[in-house]
Design a protein around this motif. Structure first.
Motif, short mmCIF file in Angstrom:
data_model
loop_
_atom_site.label_atom_id
_atom_site.label_comp_id
_atom_site.label_asym_id
_atom_site.label_seq_id
_atom_site.Cartn_x
_atom_site.Cartn_y
_atom_site.Cartn_z
N THR A 27 0.86 -1.17 0.00
CA THR A 27 0.00 0.00 0.00
C THR A 27 0.90 1.23 0.00
O THR A 27 2.05 1.17 0.43
N ASP A 28 0.38 2.33 -0.47
CA ASP A 28 1.21 3.52 -0.56
C ASP A 28 0.35 4.76 -0.31
O ASP A 28 -0.50 5.12 -1.12
N ASN A 29 0.56 5.36 0.84
CA ASN A 29 -0.10 6.63 1.15
C ASN A 29 0.96 7.65 1.57
O ASN A 29 0.75 8.45 2.45
N GLY A 30 2.08 7.55 0.93
CA GLY A 30 3.26 8.34 1.27
C GLY A 30 4.40 7.35 1.39
O GLY A 30 4.97 6.94 0.38
N PRO A 31 4.68 6.86 2.61
CA PRO A 31 5.65 5.78 2.72
C PRO A 31 5.00 4.47 2.27
O PRO A 31 3.78 4.31 2.37
N GLU A 32 5.82 3.58 1.77
CA GLU A 32 5.27 2.28 1.33
C GLU A 32 5.03 1.39 2.55
O GLU A 32 5.87 1.26 3.42
N TRP A 33 3.85 0.79 2.60
CA TRP A 33 3.44 -0.12 3.66
C TRP A 33 3.32 -1.52 3.11
O TRP A 33 3.07 -1.72 1.93
N MET A 34 3.44 -2.47 3.97
CA MET A 34 3.10 -3.85 3.66
C MET A 34 1.89 -4.17 4.53
O MET A 34 1.98 -4.12 5.76
N ALA A 35 0.75 -4.42 3.92
CA ALA A 35 -0.46 -4.78 4.66
C ALA A 35 -0.63 -6.29 4.61
O ALA A 35 -0.47 -6.90 3.56
N LEU A 36 -0.93 -6.89 5.75
CA LEU A 36 -1.10 -8.33 5.85
C LEU A 36 -2.46 -8.66 6.42
O LEU A 36 -2.81 -8.19 7.51
N MET A 37 -3.24 -9.46 5.70
CA MET A 37 -4.51 -9.96 6.23
C MET A 37 -4.20 -11.26 6.96
O MET A 37 -3.72 -12.22 6.36
N PRO A 65 -9.55 -10.25 11.27
CA PRO A 65 -10.99 -10.17 11.54
C PRO A 65 -11.34 -10.70 12.93
O PRO A 65 -10.75 -11.65 13.42
N ASN A 66 -12.29 -10.04 13.57
CA ASN A 66 -12.85 -10.53 14.83
C ASN A 66 -13.76 -11.70 14.55
O ASN A 66 -14.15 -11.96 13.41
N GLY A 69 -19.99 -11.50 14.84
CA GLY A 69 -20.81 -10.86 15.86
C GLY A 69 -20.05 -9.90 16.76
O GLY A 69 -20.66 -9.13 17.48
N GLU A 70 -18.72 -9.95 16.74
CA GLU A 70 -17.94 -9.02 17.55
C GLU A 70 -17.79 -7.70 16.80
O GLU A 70 -17.65 -7.67 15.60
N ALA A 71 -17.80 -6.61 17.54
CA ALA A 71 -17.59 -5.31 16.93
C ALA A 71 -16.25 -4.78 17.41
O ALA A 71 -15.87 -5.01 18.57
N PRO A 72 -15.50 -4.11 16.60
CA PRO A 72 -15.70 -3.93 15.17
C PRO A 72 -15.43 -5.22 14.41
O PRO A 72 -14.99 -6.21 15.01
N ASP A 73 -15.64 -5.21 13.10
CA ASP A 73 -15.45 -6.41 12.30
C ASP A 73 -14.00 -6.88 12.28
O ASP A 73 -13.73 -8.06 12.15
N SER A 74 -13.07 -5.92 12.36
CA SER A 74 -11.65 -6.25 12.26
C SER A 74 -10.85 -5.39 13.23
O SER A 74 -11.30 -4.36 13.67
#
Length: 81
Positions: A27-37, A65-66, A69-74
Protein backbone atom coordinates in the motif's frame (compact mmCIF):
# COMPACT_ATOMS: atom_id res chain seq x y z
CA UNK A 1 -0.20 -8.85 -3.94
CA UNK A 2 3.06 -9.73 -2.25
CA UNK A 3 5.24 -12.57 -3.40
CA UNK A 4 5.95 -15.52 -1.14
CA UNK A 5 9.41 -14.27 -0.19
CA UNK A 6 7.98 -11.00 1.20
CA UNK A 7 5.28 -12.88 3.13
CA UNK A 8 7.85 -15.33 4.54
CA UNK A 9 10.05 -12.40 5.59
CA UNK A 10 7.11 -10.81 7.43
CA UNK A 11 6.06 -14.07 9.09
CA UNK A 12 9.55 -14.41 10.55
CA UNK A 13 9.83 -10.74 11.55
CA UNK A 14 6.42 -10.71 13.29
CA UNK A 15 6.85 -14.20 14.76
CA UNK A 16 3.80 -15.57 12.91
CA UNK A 17 3.23 -19.17 11.88
CA UNK A 18 2.78 -19.94 8.19
CA UNK A 19 -1.01 -20.33 8.51
CA UNK A 20 -1.42 -16.86 10.05
CA UNK A 21 -1.14 -14.81 6.85
CA UNK A 22 -4.05 -15.08 4.40
CA UNK A 23 -2.61 -12.57 1.91
CA UNK A 24 -0.50 -9.46 1.72
CA UNK A 25 -0.28 -6.38 -0.46
CA UNK A 26 1.75 -3.24 -0.86
CA UNK A 27 0.00 0.00 0.00
CA UNK A 28 1.21 3.52 -0.56
CA UNK A 29 -0.10 6.63 1.15
CA UNK A 30 3.26 8.34 1.27
CA UNK A 31 5.65 5.78 2.72
CA UNK A 32 5.27 2.28 1.33
CA UNK A 33 3.44 -0.12 3.66
CA UNK A 34 3.10 -3.85 3.66
CA UNK A 35 -0.46 -4.78 4.66
CA UNK A 36 -1.10 -8.33 5.85
CA UNK A 37 -4.51 -9.96 6.23
CA UNK A 38 -4.20 -12.42 9.09
CA UNK A 39 -6.48 -15.35 9.88
CA UNK A 40 -7.95 -13.67 12.98
CA UNK A 41 -7.67 -10.72 15.34
CA UNK A 42 -5.98 -12.80 18.05
CA UNK A 43 -3.02 -13.46 15.76
CA UNK A 44 -2.84 -9.76 14.88
CA UNK A 45 -2.73 -8.81 18.56
CA UNK A 46 -0.08 -11.47 19.29
CA UNK A 47 2.20 -10.45 16.41
CA UNK A 48 5.58 -9.24 17.62
CA UNK A 49 6.14 -5.65 16.46
CA UNK A 50 9.34 -5.28 14.45
CA UNK A 51 11.93 -2.85 15.76
CA UNK A 52 13.44 -2.00 12.37
CA UNK A 53 12.39 -1.63 8.75
CA UNK A 54 11.83 -5.05 7.22
CA UNK A 55 12.60 -5.83 3.62
CA UNK A 56 12.68 -2.16 2.67
CA UNK A 57 9.21 -1.46 4.09
CA UNK A 58 9.00 1.47 6.50
CA UNK A 59 5.74 0.27 8.04
CA UNK A 60 3.78 -2.93 8.46
CA UNK A 61 0.00 -3.07 8.90
CA UNK A 62 -1.46 -6.40 10.05
CA UNK A 63 -5.25 -6.76 9.90
CA UNK A 64 -7.24 -9.53 11.56
CA UNK A 65 -10.99 -10.17 11.54
CA UNK A 66 -12.85 -10.53 14.83
CA UNK A 67 -15.14 -13.48 15.45
CA UNK A 68 -18.60 -13.23 13.89
CA UNK A 69 -20.81 -10.86 15.86
CA UNK A 70 -17.94 -9.02 17.55
CA UNK A 71 -17.59 -5.31 16.93
CA UNK A 72 -15.70 -3.93 15.17
CA UNK A 73 -15.45 -6.41 12.30
CA UNK A 74 -11.65 -6.25 12.26
CA UNK A 75 -8.68 -5.08 14.28
CA UNK A 76 -5.89 -3.18 12.59
CA UNK A 77 -2.44 -2.81 14.01
CA UNK A 78 0.51 -0.91 12.71
CA UNK A 79 4.10 -1.08 13.65
CA UNK A 80 6.87 1.40 13.19
CA UNK A 81 10.55 0.62 13.19
Amino acid sequence: MLDESDITLMEKALNLDSEAVIEGCRTDNGPEWMALMLADAERMLAAAPPNAAIGGFAKVGPIGPNRAGEAPDSKFGRSHP
